[in-house]
Design an enzyme around this catalytic site. Structure first.
Site, PDB file in Angstrom:
ATOM      1  N   TYR A 367       0.828  -1.234   0.000  1.00  0.00           N
ATOM      2  CA  TYR A 367       0.000   0.000   0.000  1.00  0.00           C
ATOM      3  C   TYR A 367       0.853   1.271   0.000  1.00  0.00           C
ATOM      4  O   TYR A 367       0.323   2.342   0.254  1.00  0.00           O
ATOM      5  CB  TYR A 367      -0.892   0.057   1.245  1.00  0.00           C
ATOM      6  CG  TYR A 367      -1.598  -1.219   1.609  1.00  0.00           C
ATOM      7  CD1 TYR A 367      -2.673  -1.694   0.841  1.00  0.00           C
ATOM      8  CD2 TYR A 367      -1.222  -1.949   2.729  1.00  0.00           C
ATOM      9  CE1 TYR A 367      -3.331  -2.857   1.193  1.00  0.00           C
ATOM     10  CE2 TYR A 367      -1.884  -3.110   3.080  1.00  0.00           C
ATOM     11  CZ  TYR A 367      -2.929  -3.566   2.310  1.00  0.00           C
ATOM     12  OH  TYR A 367      -3.574  -4.715   2.665  1.00  0.00           O
ATOM     13  N   CYS A 394      14.899 -10.511  -1.837  1.00  0.00           N
ATOM     14  CA  CYS A 394      15.404 -10.340  -3.198  1.00  0.00           C
ATOM     15  C   CYS A 394      14.350  -9.658  -4.042  1.00  0.00           C
ATOM     16  O   CYS A 394      13.689 -10.289  -4.874  1.00  0.00           O
ATOM     17  CB  CYS A 394      15.775 -11.691  -3.785  1.00  0.00           C
ATOM     18  SG  CYS A 394      17.129 -12.394  -2.876  1.00  0.00           S
ATOM     19  N   GLU A 395      14.151  -8.402  -3.783  1.00  0.00           N
ATOM     20  CA  GLU A 395      13.087  -7.640  -4.416  1.00  0.00           C
ATOM     21  C   GLU A 395      13.425  -6.166  -4.220  1.00  0.00           C
ATOM     22  O   GLU A 395      13.531  -5.714  -3.073  1.00  0.00           O
ATOM     23  CB  GLU A 395      11.784  -8.017  -3.678  1.00  0.00           C
ATOM     24  CG  GLU A 395      10.556  -7.402  -4.186  1.00  0.00           C
ATOM     25  CD  GLU A 395       9.642  -8.403  -4.902  1.00  0.00           C
ATOM     26  OE1 GLU A 395       9.935  -9.616  -4.934  1.00  0.00           O
ATOM     27  OE2 GLU A 395       8.650  -7.928  -5.448  1.00  0.00           O
ATOM     28  N   TYR A 423      -2.019  -5.671  10.849  1.00  0.00           N
ATOM     29  CA  TYR A 423      -1.781  -6.177   9.497  1.00  0.00           C
ATOM     30  C   TYR A 423      -0.285  -6.314   9.164  1.00  0.00           C
ATOM     31  O   TYR A 423       0.121  -6.107   8.029  1.00  0.00           O
ATOM     32  CB  TYR A 423      -2.503  -5.287   8.458  1.00  0.00           C
ATOM     33  CG  TYR A 423      -3.968  -5.087   8.780  1.00  0.00           C
ATOM     34  CD1 TYR A 423      -4.862  -6.137   8.619  1.00  0.00           C
ATOM     35  CD2 TYR A 423      -4.457  -3.875   9.261  1.00  0.00           C
ATOM     36  CE1 TYR A 423      -6.203  -5.973   8.945  1.00  0.00           C
ATOM     37  CE2 TYR A 423      -5.800  -3.705   9.578  1.00  0.00           C
ATOM     38  CZ  TYR A 423      -6.678  -4.757   9.417  1.00  0.00           C
ATOM     39  OH  TYR A 423      -7.993  -4.611   9.734  1.00  0.00           O
TER      40      TYR A 423
HETATM   41  N1  LLP Z   1     -14.774  -5.271   9.746  1.00  0.00           N
HETATM   42  C1  LLP Z   1     -14.614  -5.749   8.500  1.00  0.00           C
HETATM   43  C2  LLP Z   1     -15.711  -6.448   7.859  1.00  0.00           C
HETATM   44  C3  LLP Z   1     -13.388  -5.575   7.851  1.00  0.00           C
HETATM   45  O1  LLP Z   1     -13.253  -6.044   6.625  1.00  0.00           O
HETATM   46  C4  LLP Z   1     -12.333  -4.913   8.505  1.00  0.00           C
HETATM   47  C5  LLP Z   1     -11.039  -4.749   7.852  1.00  0.00           C
HETATM   48  C6  LLP Z   1     -12.543  -4.452   9.802  1.00  0.00           C
HETATM   49  C7  LLP Z   1     -13.789  -4.631  10.397  1.00  0.00           C
HETATM   50  C8  LLP Z   1     -11.479  -3.747  10.595  1.00  0.00           C
HETATM   51  O2  LLP Z   1     -11.083  -2.574  10.002  1.00  0.00           O
HETATM   52  P1  LLP Z   1     -10.016  -1.621  10.764  1.00  0.00           P
HETATM   53  O3  LLP Z   1     -10.674  -1.132  12.035  1.00  0.00           O
HETATM   54  O4  LLP Z   1      -8.825  -2.439  11.036  1.00  0.00           O
HETATM   55  O5  LLP Z   1      -9.758  -0.523   9.805  1.00  0.00           O
HETATM   56  N2  LLP Z   1      -4.555  -5.115   5.183  1.00  0.00           N
HETATM   57  C9  LLP Z   1      -5.003  -3.735   5.133  1.00  0.00           C
HETATM   58  C10 LLP Z   1      -6.279  -3.520   5.897  1.00  0.00           C
HETATM   59  C11 LLP Z   1      -7.399  -4.418   5.429  1.00  0.00           C
HETATM   60  C12 LLP Z   1      -8.654  -4.189   6.211  1.00  0.00           C
HETATM   61  C13 LLP Z   1      -9.578  -5.318   5.995  1.00  0.00           C
HETATM   62  N3  LLP Z   1     -10.798  -5.198   6.686  1.00  0.00           N
HETATM   63  C14 LLP Z   1      -3.890  -2.843   5.658  1.00  0.00           C
HETATM   64  O6  LLP Z   1      -2.838  -3.346   6.033  1.00  0.00           O
HETATM   65  O7  LLP Z   1      -4.033  -1.621   5.678  1.00  0.00           O
END
Ligand code: LLP
Length: 471
Positions: A367, A394-395, A423
Site C-alpha cells: 500500500y 530479493c526484491e 496487518y
Molecule cells: N470489519 C470488516 C468487515 C473488515 O473487513 C475490517 C477490515 C474491519 C472490520 C477492521 O477494520 P479496521 O478497524 O482495522 O480498519 N490489510 C489492510 C487492511 C485491510 C482491512 C480489511 N478489513 C492494511 O494493512 O491496511
C-alpha cells in the site's frame, strides 16, 4: 516469563534532534487515545539511552528473543479496548458491544487479551475461528465474516453456533441447508454495501457499491424474504463496513441513515432484527502528519448518528456493534530489527539493511505505507542522516522506509519501526524462506513469548519429497 525491568525510566539526556527528542515531542502532544500515539503508551528511555516498552529494554528483548522481534505493549492494547467500551457505554443509550476485527492480528494471546477486556471478536476464516475458540471465546461473541466461506467453514460455524455475517447468496443458501440438516437455527447478520465512499487506499475501501463484499442494497428485499422463509435462519441484524485507515467522520455519520433505513426494511419484512454493526475503520497515526480522531470522538460520533437516525424514524435503539481492528492494536506494537549491511550510492542515497522486511511487514510494498523508526540503542544520538531502510528480500521494492531520519548507524544497531501492530504479523509470509519473527507481550518489566520464532525445520515442515527424488 522473563524479567526485563529497565533499570531507570526516562533519561535526562536530550540531544538536539534525536529519537528521544522525537519521542518526547510526540508524547508531549496531548495524546488522548492510543490510536493517536506513534509510540506504544508505555514507551520510555532508560538511563542507558535505550528505548523501553512495557518496562522492558528493547535491546535486552532482542538479546533474549532474537531479531526481528514484534514487541506488543499490553497496556496500549488494553487501554484501546477500554476506550471503545467506555465511550460506547457513555454515548449510546442502548446495549452495545465492541468486537475486535482479528484479521489485524490473530493469535492465541491477542485473542485471549481482547476476550479478557470483554470484547467480542470478528473472524474471517476457519483458522481465525479456531484460534478464537482456542483462546476461550464464547460462540455468542464470535461474528464469522468472509465473502467466500467454504462449506467446511460454514459447517464449523453451525457446529459451534456462532453468529454468521452472511455475505452472498451461495453462503445464505448453504447455511440454511446445513443448519436445517443439523436441526439448528443460526443467528445471521446481513452484510450489504452501503454505497459510501471514503478517502483511503483503494485496496482497503469496502463501502462503495462496486465492492466484492456483501449484498448489493438492491437485493435486500429478496434477501429478507429468503431469510423469513428459512426456518433454520434467524436474522439478528445488519452489517456494513466502509473501509480502513479512515480519518473522516462524515462517512460514518452517513452510514447511520443507510443502516437504520435497512433495519426498518428488515422489520417491515417481519424479521426480528436487534443489532446494527457499523464495522471498523478508524485510522491510526503512522507519521506526525497523520491526524486521526480519537477512539472516544469516533465512538461518540457513531453513537450520536445512530441515535439521531433512530429517533427520526421512531425506532427503539438496536444493539450497537462496532468492529475495530487497526485502532485497537496498530499503535500497541513495534518491530525491532538488527541493522546489517549498508550501501552508499554516491550523490543519490544511502541504504541500510535490516534482517527482515516485506515478509514481516508487507504494508509498504502493498500500500506504499509510510512508517517511522527510532534507533533503540541510541535514543538521544542526533539525527544526522537520511537513509533508506531496506529489507533483506530479493526484491527491489522491499523497502520499509524511504528517507528515514536516523543517527549514524552501525551493523548490530537496533532499529525499531513504529506502529506495526495491525496487518503486519497477520499478513506476514515466508518469502525467500525467511522464518517468521518471534512476538513478545510486554508489561511491567515482564516479557512473555506469544509467538515462537520459526525455525529452519518449521520451514520444511509441510514440504513433501516424492520418493523418486529422495536420495
Ligand atoms: N470489519 C470488516 C468487515 C473488515 O473487513 C475490517 C477490515 C474491519 C472490520 C477492521 O477494520 P479496521 O478497524 O482495522 O480498519 N490489510 C489492510 C487492511 C485491510 C482491512 C480489511 N478489513 C492494511 O494493512 O491496511
Amino acid at each position: 516469563m522473563v524479567s526485563m525491568q529497565s533499570s531507570q525510566s526516562r533519561s535526562a539526556v536530550v540531544a538536539a534532534a534525536s529519537s528521544l527528542k522525537y519521542l518526547e515531542r510526540l508524547s508531549g502532544e496531548a495524546v488522548r487515545s492510543p490510536n493517536q500515539s506513534l509510540m506504544p503508551l508505555t514507551a520510555t528511555v532508560t538511563a542507558q539511552d535505550h528505548l523501553a516498552i512495557g518496562g522492558c529494554d528493547v535491546t535486552e528483548l532482542v538479546k533474549t528473543f532474537g531479531s526481528p522481534l514484534y514487541i506488543l505493549d499490553e497496556v496500549s492494547l488494553s487501554a484501546a479496548c477500554q476506550q471503545y467500551q467506555t465511550a460506547l457505554a457513555e454515548h449510546y443509550g442502548g446495549e452495545s458491544l465492541a468486537i475486535y476485527a482479528s484479521k489485524a492480528w490473530n493469535c492465541l494471546a491477542v485473542c485471549a487479551l481482547v476476550k479478557r477486556e470483554g470484547l467480542g471478536i470478528d473472524v474471517v476464516s476457519g483458522g481465525e475461528l479456531y484460534t478464537a475458540l482456542q483462546a476461550g471465546f464464547e460462540p455468542e461473541k464470535i461474528y464469522f465474516h468472509g465473502n467466500n466461506k467454504s462449506r467446511e467453514e460454514l459447517s464449523q460455524a453451525v457446529a459451534i453456533g456462532c453468529n454468521v455475517v452472511a455475505d452472498n447468496w451461495l453462503e445464505l443458501r448453504s447455511l440454511a441447508e446445513l443448519a436445517q440438516a443439523h436441526g439448528k437455527t443460526m443467528a445471521v447478520m446481513v452484510r450489504f454495501t452501503p454505497g459510501i465512499e471514503c478517502h483511503t487506499h483503494e485496496y482497503i475501501r469496502t463501502g462503495h457499491i462496486d465492492s466484492k463484499f456483501g449484498f448489493d442494497p438492491e437485493q435486500l428485499s429478496e434477501v429478507f424474504e429468503f431469510i423469513k422463509g428459512a426456518d433454520s435462519l434467524d436474522c439478528i441484524g445488519l452489517h456494513c463496513h466502509i473501509g480502513s485507515q479512515i480519518f473522516e467522520l462524515q462517512p460514518h455519520r452517513d452510514l447511520a441513515d443507510v443502516l437504520v433505513d435497512a433495519f426498518l426494511k428488515a422489520q417491515h419484512y417481519g424479521l426480528g432484527v436487534q443489532q446494527l454493526n457499523v464495522g471498523g475503520g478508524l485510522g491510526i497515526r503512522y507519521t506526525e502528519s497523520d491526524d486521526p480522531p480519537s477512539i472516544t470522538t469516533w465512538v461518540q460520533q457513531v453513537c450520536e448518528s445512530i441515535v439521531r437516525a433512530c429517533k427520526a424514524r421512531g425506532l427503539a435503539l438496536p444493539k450497537l456493534i462496532c468492529e475495530p481492528g487497526r485502532s485497537l492494536i496498530g499503535s500497541a506494537c513495534v518491530t525491532a530489527y538488527t541493522i546489517g549491511s549498508q550501501k552508499e550510492v554516491p550523490g543519490i542515497r544511502k541504504y541500510i539493511t535490516v534482517d527482515g522486511g516485506m515478509s514481516d511487514n508487507p504494508r509498504p510494498i502493498t500500500y506504499q505505507s509510510i512508517y517511522r523508526s527510532v534507533l533503540a540503542n541510541q535514543m538521544s544520538a542526533p539525527l544526522t542522516e537520511t537513509v533508506t531502510v531496506a529489507g533483506k528480500h530479493c526484491e527491489s521494492g522491499d523497502v520499509l522506509i524511504k528517507d528515514a531520519s536516523l543517527p549514524s548507524t552501525e551493523p548490530g544497531d537496533i532499529l525499531v519501526v513504529l506502529a506495526t501492530g495491525a496487518y503486519n504479523y497477520s499478513m506476514s509470509s515466508n518469502y525467500n524462506r525467511l522464518a517468521r519473527p518471534a512476538g513478545v507481550l510486554v508489561k511491567d518489566g515482564q516479557a512473555d513469548l506469544i509467538l515462537r520464532r520459526e525455525t529452519l525445520e518449521d520451514l520444511v515442515r509441510f514440504d513433501a519429497l516424492p520418493a523418486r527424488l529422495a536420495k
